[in-house]
Design an enzyme around this catalytic site. Structure first.
Site, PDB file in Angstrom:
ATOM      1  N   ASP A 171      -2.342   6.593  -8.711  1.00  0.00           N
ATOM      2  CA  ASP A 171      -2.662   6.050  -7.435  1.00  0.00           C
ATOM      3  C   ASP A 171      -4.172   5.816  -6.711  1.00  0.00           C
ATOM      4  OD1 ASP A 171      -0.221   5.162  -5.955  1.00  0.00           O
ATOM      5  OD2 ASP A 171      -0.659   7.340  -5.301  1.00  0.00           O
ATOM      6  N   ILE A 199       2.853  -0.742  -9.334  1.00  0.00           N
ATOM      7  CA  ILE A 199       3.321  -1.627  -8.265  1.00  0.00           C
ATOM      8  C   ILE A 199       2.296  -0.871  -7.188  1.00  0.00           C
ATOM      9  CG2 ILE A 199       3.835  -3.198  -5.907  1.00  0.00           C
ATOM     10  CD1 ILE A 199       5.964  -4.064  -7.789  1.00  0.00           C
ATOM     11  N   ASP A 200       1.449  -0.908  -6.912  1.00  0.00           N
ATOM     12  CA  ASP A 200       0.259   0.194  -6.076  1.00  0.00           C
ATOM     13  C   ASP A 200       0.476  -0.634  -4.421  1.00  0.00           C
ATOM     14  OD1 ASP A 200      -1.102   2.298  -5.144  1.00  0.00           O
ATOM     15  OD2 ASP A 200      -3.015   1.727  -5.684  1.00  0.00           O
ATOM     16  N   GLU A 223       4.815   5.712 -13.322  1.00  0.00           N
ATOM     17  CA  GLU A 223       5.327   6.699 -11.748  1.00  0.00           C
ATOM     18  C   GLU A 223       6.618   6.197 -12.106  1.00  0.00           C
ATOM     19  OE1 GLU A 223       5.258   5.884  -7.195  1.00  0.00           O
ATOM     20  OE2 GLU A 223       4.906   4.268  -8.173  1.00  0.00           O
ATOM     21  N   ASP A 261       8.290  -3.758 -10.230  1.00  0.00           N
ATOM     22  CA  ASP A 261       8.308  -1.764 -10.999  1.00  0.00           C
ATOM     23  C   ASP A 261       8.424  -1.800 -11.733  1.00  0.00           C
ATOM     24  OD1 ASP A 261       6.689  -0.629  -8.120  1.00  0.00           O
ATOM     25  OD2 ASP A 261       8.939  -0.219  -7.336  1.00  0.00           O
ATOM     26  N   ASP A 290       0.741   2.967 -12.471  1.00  0.00           N
ATOM     27  CA  ASP A 290       1.344   2.187 -11.638  1.00  0.00           C
ATOM     28  C   ASP A 290       1.204   1.171 -11.298  1.00  0.00           C
ATOM     29  OD1 ASP A 290       2.118   1.963  -9.063  1.00  0.00           O
ATOM     30  OD2 ASP A 290       1.213   3.099  -7.473  1.00  0.00           O
ATOM     31  N   THR A 333       3.821  -0.695  -2.578  1.00  0.00           N
ATOM     32  CA  THR A 333       4.755  -1.764  -2.296  1.00  0.00           C
ATOM     33  C   THR A 333       5.102  -1.941  -1.025  1.00  0.00           C
ATOM     34  OG1 THR A 333       5.757   0.127  -3.320  1.00  0.00           O
ATOM     35  CG2 THR A 333       7.275  -0.592  -2.277  1.00  0.00           C
TER      36      THR A 333
END
Length: 318
Positions: free
Chosen positions: A265, A122-123, A67, A44, A120, A125
């Protein structure tokens, strides 16, 4: 106005971040999802650092609403994690130092403005942890409207059996996809409702991310009888945009009916679907409002469709 420069910077940054995430994911043990999630943190932070640096270097006046926050990396206990993040970033940006990495991450602490980026890193997780779907999602917003969107989905399958798809869209120019490993961008379109093979809908793997029983009922009400395709992340937007499904529903969970979705998101995915010919609103038919803040304060739920069935979906919801 041309967004060619913004598009190319976003593509390059998302591809670099996806490479870093894949390198981190290769080191995740099978049991990691149930125990220590530190590799997710590393990925991330590393992804956000790379992308925020790229955007900041080229568009220094643009705020980035992302994020992650580097504050947690500043403690002595997190020094080993910061070192790991820096090592991964240095493979792509050799001049990276721990302090530079933290400053790049914190470029993502911007606020919604007349023009801003949302990210984001890493959308999805849990999908990342279980070796399933996840996405690096980056979008440019101007005057409350998404103008550029890039989704890097390293686990999305290609027709040749390989994995990794890049989805790209610019307002008014159509939607495209290409192999993440490299290749020409090819135009994509949503599926026609007459194509029975594509009468599928997608929803989140996690039951807490929606109201799966209601989502299934709505899908059936508009003629979709097949079981849903469940996947993590904004890869679901890619599935609708490329014709693998005609509907994606994300309705509030009964456990948290007042939950409001976060802009990062959905931003990149929305423009990809819209430019592929689809339509997106909240569950009450209102356009998603990207002009207020990090959450959709004026929207509830998300409905993503191929366009032709959208009104039927809203009627079923009502």
């Amino acid at each position: 106005m041309s967004y060619e420069k913004e598009k190319q910077v976003a593509i390059d940054a998302a591809i670099a971040a996806a490479k870093l995430c894949q390198q981190v994911r290769q080191a995740i043990p099978a049991a990691m999802e149930k125990t220590d999630k530190s590799p997710v943190t590393v990925a991330d932070y590393g992804s956000q650092a790379l992308i925020c640096k790229a955007i900041g270097d080229m568009f220094g006046d643009d705020p980035i609403v992302a994020e992650e926050d580097a504050a947690d990396l500043s403690t002595s206990e997190m020094a080993p994690q910061l070192a790991k993040v820096t090592d991964y970033v240095k493979e792509l940006v050799p001049e990276a130092t721990p302090e530079a990495v933290k400053s790049w991450i914190d470029r993502g602490n911007g606020e919604v403005a007349p023009r801003y980026w949302t990210l984001d890193p890493i959308d999805g997780t849990k999908g990342f942890l279980r070796q399933d779907q996840y996405a690096v999602a980056l979008a440019l917003v101007e005057s409350g409207q998404v103008k550029v969107g890039v989704l890097a989905c390293p686990a999305m399958p290609l027709e040749n059996g390989e994995c990794g798809i890049l989805y790209v869209a610019v307002r008014g120019e159509g939607a495209f996809m290409a192999p993440l490993a490299g290749g020409d961008l090819q135009p994509i379109r949503v599926a026609d409702i007459g194509d029975a093979a594509n009468l599928r809908f997608v929803e989140s793997v996690e039951s807490g991310h929606g109201d799966q029983s209601r989502q299934s009922a709505v899908a059936k009400a508009v003629g979709i009888t097949a079981d849903s395709l469940r996947m993590d992340s904004q890869a679901k937007y890619g599935a609708v945009a490329s014709g693998q499904a005609v509907l994606y529903l994300r309705l509030p969970s009964p456990k948290s009916p007042n939950y409001r979705e976060k802009i990062w998101d959905h931003a990149a995915g929305t423009i990809v679907v819209e430019e592929a010919g689809g339509r997106i609103t909240d569950m009450h038919g209102k356009p998603l409002d990207f002009s207020i803040g990090a959450k959709f304060a004026n929207n509830q739920g998300v409905v993503v469709s191929n366009g032709t069935i959208h009104e039927k979906v809203l009627e079923a919801l009502a």
